[in-house]
Design a protein around this motif. Structure first.
Motif: not given
Length: 390
Positions: A104-114
Motif C-alpha cells: 500500500l505504501v509503495v503503491g501510494s508512492l508510485g501513484v503520488g509520483t506519477g
C-alpha cells in the motif's frame, strides 16, 4: 527550458483530449483510499496515524515528482515525459492490489509520483498548446480531475465488497490509468525529439513561485485534509460506510462548478482577488458548520458543499493566475514545479497530523481546527498572491 517541436498535425484539440484523459486519474487514487480507509485499517490492523501516513506518503511523492518534472521535461520533452508519468501512476495502482502495508505504501508512492510529475507537465502543455484559453482549459482539466475522484470515491466501496477487500478495489484504478496512457501515446507519437537541452534550475528566487508555493500549501492542506478524514469523521459520528462514501463523492462533485465558474469569472472581470476571497469565505463557513453543527438541520450535506466549492476553486484559481503572470511555457512549468512541489510537501503534514491528533485526543475537534486555521491563513495570503510579479 526545452521547447518540444510538435508536428503540424498535432492539433490543440488532440492535446486537450489527452490532457482530459490524464486528468481523470490525477485525484482518483487519492480520493478512493479515504472511502475505504476504515476497511484498510481493519484489514491491515493499523492505527489512524499510520492510515494518515499512507496518504501523506503519496503527497510527499507528489512533491518530489513536481521538483523532478522540470529536468525530465527538458531531457525528454513534456509530451514524452508525460508518458512516463502516467506509466508510473499505473504501476503504483497495480501494486496496491496486494493486501499488505508495504504494498500500500509503495503503491501510494508510485501513484503520488506519477501525479506530481503529470501536474507540472500539464501546466507547461497548457501554456504551450492552449494558452489562448488558459482559464477555460485549466477549469476543464480540473473538472475532469474531480470527476475522476468522484467516480473513484463512490465506486470503491461496492467494488471492495465485490472483489473481496479494499486492496483489490484500489487496484481497479489501474484501468483508467491504462486508458489514459494509450490515449496520450497518440500525442507523444506525433512530437519531434527535443531540439536542445537547456538549464533546468527551478526558480526558487522567483517571488511568483514563492507566494504560489505558500498559497498551494494552504490550499492543499485543506483539500487533502478533508479528502482523507471527512468520511472517517462522519463514520465516527455513526454514519454508515456507504453514506460516508457518498459524502466524499459530494466533496469531489461539488467542486466541479467552482472549478469552472470561479476562474472564468476572474478571467472575465479581471478581479482575481475578490473571487479568491469569496472561495475562501465559503470554505470557512463550511468548516465552521462541520465543526460546530456537524449534522445541522439539513444534515451535513450543505456544509460539505460549501467546503467543496471553496476548496475546489483554490487550485484552478491559483493555476490560472500563474498562467496569466508567466511569460513563457518554461516559466509556467518552473513556477508550477516549485509551487506544487512545496505545496504537496506542506500538505503532506495535514493527513498525518490530523490522524495523530485523533489518536492522541480521541476526537476530531483538534484535527478539524487544523483545516480551519489553514483557511484563515490562505485568505490572508491571497492578496499578496494577486499583486506579486514574476
Amino acid at each position: 527550458m526545452t521547447q518540444v517541436a510538435a508536428r503540424p498535425d498535432v492539433r490543440p484539440a488532440v492535446v486537450l483530449a489527452g490532457v482530459l484523459l490524464i486528468s481523470l486519474n490525477l485525484r482518483a487514487g487519492l480520493a478512493a483510499y479515504p472511502a475505504v480507509l476504515e476497511q484498510v485499517r481493519t484489514e491491515l490492523g493499523i492505527s489512524s496515524g499510520v492510515a494518515g501516513l499512507v496518504q501523506s506518503t503519496a503527497l510527499v511523492a507528489m512533491g518530489i515528482g513536481s521538483f523532478v518534472a522540470v529536468r525530465l521535461s527538458a531531457r525528454y520533452g513534456r509530451e514524452r515525459a508525460m508518458t512516463g508519468a502516467v506509466a508510473v501512476l499505473l504501476a503504483g495502482s497495480l501494486l496496491r492490489y496486494v493486501p499488505s502495508l508495504t504494498a500500500l505504501v509503495v503503491g501510494s508512492l508510485g501513484v503520488g509520483t506519477g501525479i506530481g510529475l503529470a501536474g507540472v507537465f500539464l501546466s507547461g502543455l497548457v501554456k504551450e498548446h492552449l494558452a489562448q484559453r488558459a482559464g477555460l482549459v485549466t477549469g476543464l482539466y480540473v473538472v475532469s480531475m474531480l470527476l475522476g475522484s468522484t467516480i473513484a470515491s463512490s465506486a470503491v466501496v461496492p467494488l471492495s465488497g465485490a472483489l473481496g477487500g479494499p486492496s483489490h478495489a484500489l487496484a481497479t484504478l489501474a484501468v483508467p490509468a491504462a486508458v489514459a496512457l494509450a490515449g496520450w501515446l497518440l500525442v507523444a507519437a506525433r512530437t519531434m525529439p527535443p531540439p536542445e537541452r537547456t538549464a533546468t534550475a527551478l526558480p526558487w528566487r522567483s517571488p511568483l513561485a514563492r507566494v504560489f508555493a505558500a498559497y498551494m500549501v494552504l490550499s492543499s492542506m485543506q483539500f487533502y485534509g478533508w479528502l482523507t478524514w471527512l468520511a472517517p469523521y462522519y463514520q465516527d459520528r455513526g454514519l454508515s460506510t456507504s453514506r460516508a462514501a457518498l459524502l466524499l463523492s459530494l466533496l469531489s462533485l461539488a467542486q466541479i462548478p467552482a472549478a469552472l465558474v470561479f476562474p472564468a469569472l476572474a478571467e472575465r472581470h479581471h478581479r482575481w482577488l475578490a473571487w479568491a476571497l469569496v472561495a475562501v469565505g465559503m470554505s470557512l463557513v463550511g468548516a465552521v458548520g462541520i465543526l460546530v453543527l456537524p449534522d445541522g438541520v439539513l444534515g451535513p450535506w450543505p456544509w460539505v458543499v460549501l467546503v467543496a466549492m471553496g476548496v475546489g476553486a483554490g487550485f484552478p484559481m491559483a493555476l490560472t493566475l500563474v498562467s496569466w503572470k508567466s511569460r513563457s511555457p518554461a516559466e509556467a512549468s518552473g513556477v508550477t514545479a516549485v509551487g506544487l512541489g512545496v505545496g504537496y510537501l506542506g500538505a503532506a503534514v495535514a493527513p498525518l497530523l490530523m490522524g495523530v491528533l485523533h489518536d492522541l485526543t480521541g476526537s476530531f475537534t483538534a484535527p478539524l481546527l487544523v483545516l480551519l486555521v489553514a483557511a484563515v491563513v490562505m485568505g490572508l495570503t491571497a492578496r499578496r498572491f494577486s499583486l506579486v510579479q514574476p
